[in-house]
Design an enzyme around this catalytic site. Structure first.
Site, PDB file in Angstrom:
ATOM      1  CG  HIS A 139     -14.763  -1.180   1.192  1.00 13.12           C
ATOM      2  ND1 HIS A 139     -15.311  -1.331  -0.058  1.00 13.12           N
ATOM      3  CD2 HIS A 139     -13.448  -1.555   1.075  1.00 13.12           C
ATOM      4  CE1 HIS A 139     -14.385  -1.779  -0.888  1.00 13.12           C
ATOM      5  NE2 HIS A 139     -13.257  -1.917  -0.231  1.00 13.12           N
ATOM      6  CG  ASP A 176      -9.669   0.382  -3.690  1.00 15.57           C
ATOM      7  OD1 ASP A 176     -10.075  -0.791  -3.829  1.00 15.57           O
ATOM      8  OD2 ASP A 176      -8.920   0.731  -2.767  1.00 15.57           O
ATOM      9  CG  HIS A 178     -11.351  -4.297  -3.336  1.00 20.87           C
ATOM     10  ND1 HIS A 178     -10.115  -3.926  -2.850  1.00 20.87           N
ATOM     11  CD2 HIS A 178     -11.276  -5.616  -3.623  1.00 20.87           C
ATOM     12  CE1 HIS A 178      -9.325  -4.989  -2.835  1.00 20.87           C
ATOM     13  NE2 HIS A 178     -10.002  -6.019  -3.300  1.00 20.87           N
ATOM     14  CG  ASP A 269      -6.733  -1.902  -4.193  1.00 22.69           C
ATOM     15  OD1 ASP A 269      -7.092  -1.026  -4.992  1.00 22.69           O
ATOM     16  OD2 ASP A 269      -7.374  -2.186  -3.171  1.00 22.69           O
TER      17      ASP A 269
END
Length: 364
Positions: A139, A176, A178, A269
């Site tokens: 991120h 991931d 996200h 995740d």
């Protein structure tokens, strides 16, 4: 069967974001401050299960911190200075969900250094390299922290390979849960890096710190047009849905790109128990993803593969899920079952979404 090199440093345990109400700031409305979801126990459990379940296949490698020269290829020097000065003064929260302490810069520099070493090892060794790092990186954008991330580990590693001439084209696969918005931002106008992100359809959680949507229409600009592939998946996507995404989108994109190396942002995740995701991938599903990553590297990247740890926040299931990834990448079977594989997936919704996304990319 393959052998594994894990890049690890004890500094990863010293980074500690502020406690609060799960990931957010403390309001005083509740009775108990909860430790931040990015806690050291995450990687301690992963290390422990790897040490015991893969003992005969693993060697542990020390890590050098990333240098300023290597870091500044991706991150603005002013941002690096401001972040590290902030931590030297005691740290705290940089955004609502992202915080640091005095130890965070050392951990972050070692995490980026581990990713760089793993990427180099993909060229220099027959062993599968895995950077077991904390904090995560995908991120982090050139000039700001976001989503528990400070330095973009996989982007620093990819840029290092390109600048040093080891690679001319790098493929990054990010599973991931996200969207890897920081990695997207770093390479958005570039045609020497293909970025493919499989993630929940979550959009932005902070317009200032996280301006990217992760939607299909974010495909790159200029020279990078078409080299950014976002695959937003509906909640409830599990093993079969991810396998279908690999078949319909991931493999065709990597095959067409013909990279010199495949780097994987391996956040587990999407796992069925994760508190920050809404997907239901089990250990068996992660094993299949690891196997597919290895096959993609073998077919299209001269066998060069490196894994870099990203998210995963249910500290028990993360260890099992990551073991699955490594088993698949190594073609090793430990016999360890997933004690949390209990929730059925919504395969049909995933298939419909993936078909729509594949059709959108086919229009290019």
């Amino acid at each position: 069967m393959g052998e594994l090199t894990v890049f690890w440093d004890e500094s990863f345990l010293d980074h500690e974001p502020p406690a609060g109400e799960f990931e957010t700031e403390w309001t005083g409305r509740l009775a108990v401050r909860e430790p931040h979801p990015d806690r050291a126990a995450r990687v301690r459990n992963v290390r422990h299960i790897v040490e015991h379940a893969l003992a005969e296949h693993v060697e542990w490698a020390a890590v050098d911190p990333i240098t300023d020269e290597q870091l500044h290829r991706v991150h603005d020097p002013e941002y690096v200075t401001e972040f590290e000065t902030f931590c030297e003064a005691g740290g705290g929260r940089l955004t609502t969900e992202t915080g640091a302490n005095e130890a965070t810069p050392e951990a972050a520099r070692h995490a980026a250094g581990a990713a760089r070493l793993a990427a180099e090892a993909a060229f220099d060794s027959d062993r599968t390299p895995y950077a077991l790092v904390r904090p995560s990186g995908h991120h982090a954008q050139p000039a700001q922290a976001d989503g528990f991330c400070f330095y973009n580990n996989v982007a620093v590693a990819a840029e290092h390979l390109l600048v040093t001439g080891r690679a001319e084209r790098v493929a990054i696969l990010d599973w991931d849960v996200h969207h890897g918005n920081g990695t997207q931002e770093v390479f958005y106008d570039r045609d020497d890096v293909l970025f493919v992100s499989l993630h929940n359809d979550h959009w932005s959680w902070d317009p200032a710190a996280h301006p990217q949507s992760g939607d299909v229409d974010e495909r790159g600009i200029g020279d990078g047009d078409g080299y950014n592939r976002n695959v937003p998946l509906p909640p409830g996507t599990g093993n079969a849905g991810y396998a279908y995404a690999f078949e319909q989108i991931v493999e065709p994109a990597i095959a067409a790109f013909d990279p010199d190396v495949l780097l994987v942002s391996a956040g587990q995740d999407p796992g069925t128990m994760d508190p920050l995701g809404r997907n239901v991938v089990t250990k068996a599903g992660f094993e299949e993803m690891g196997r597919r990553a290895r096959e993609l590297a073998t077919r299209y990247a001269d066998g060069r593969l490196a894994l870099v740890q990203e998210g995963g926040y249910q500290i028990s299931h993360l260890a099992y899920a990551t073991l699955g990834v490594l088993e698949g990448a190594l073609d090793v079977h430990t016999g360890v079952d997933d004690p949390f594989a209990w929730l059925d997936e919504d395969e049909q919704s995933a298939r419909r979404a993936i078909d729509r996304i594949a059709d959108a990319f086919a229009d290019e």
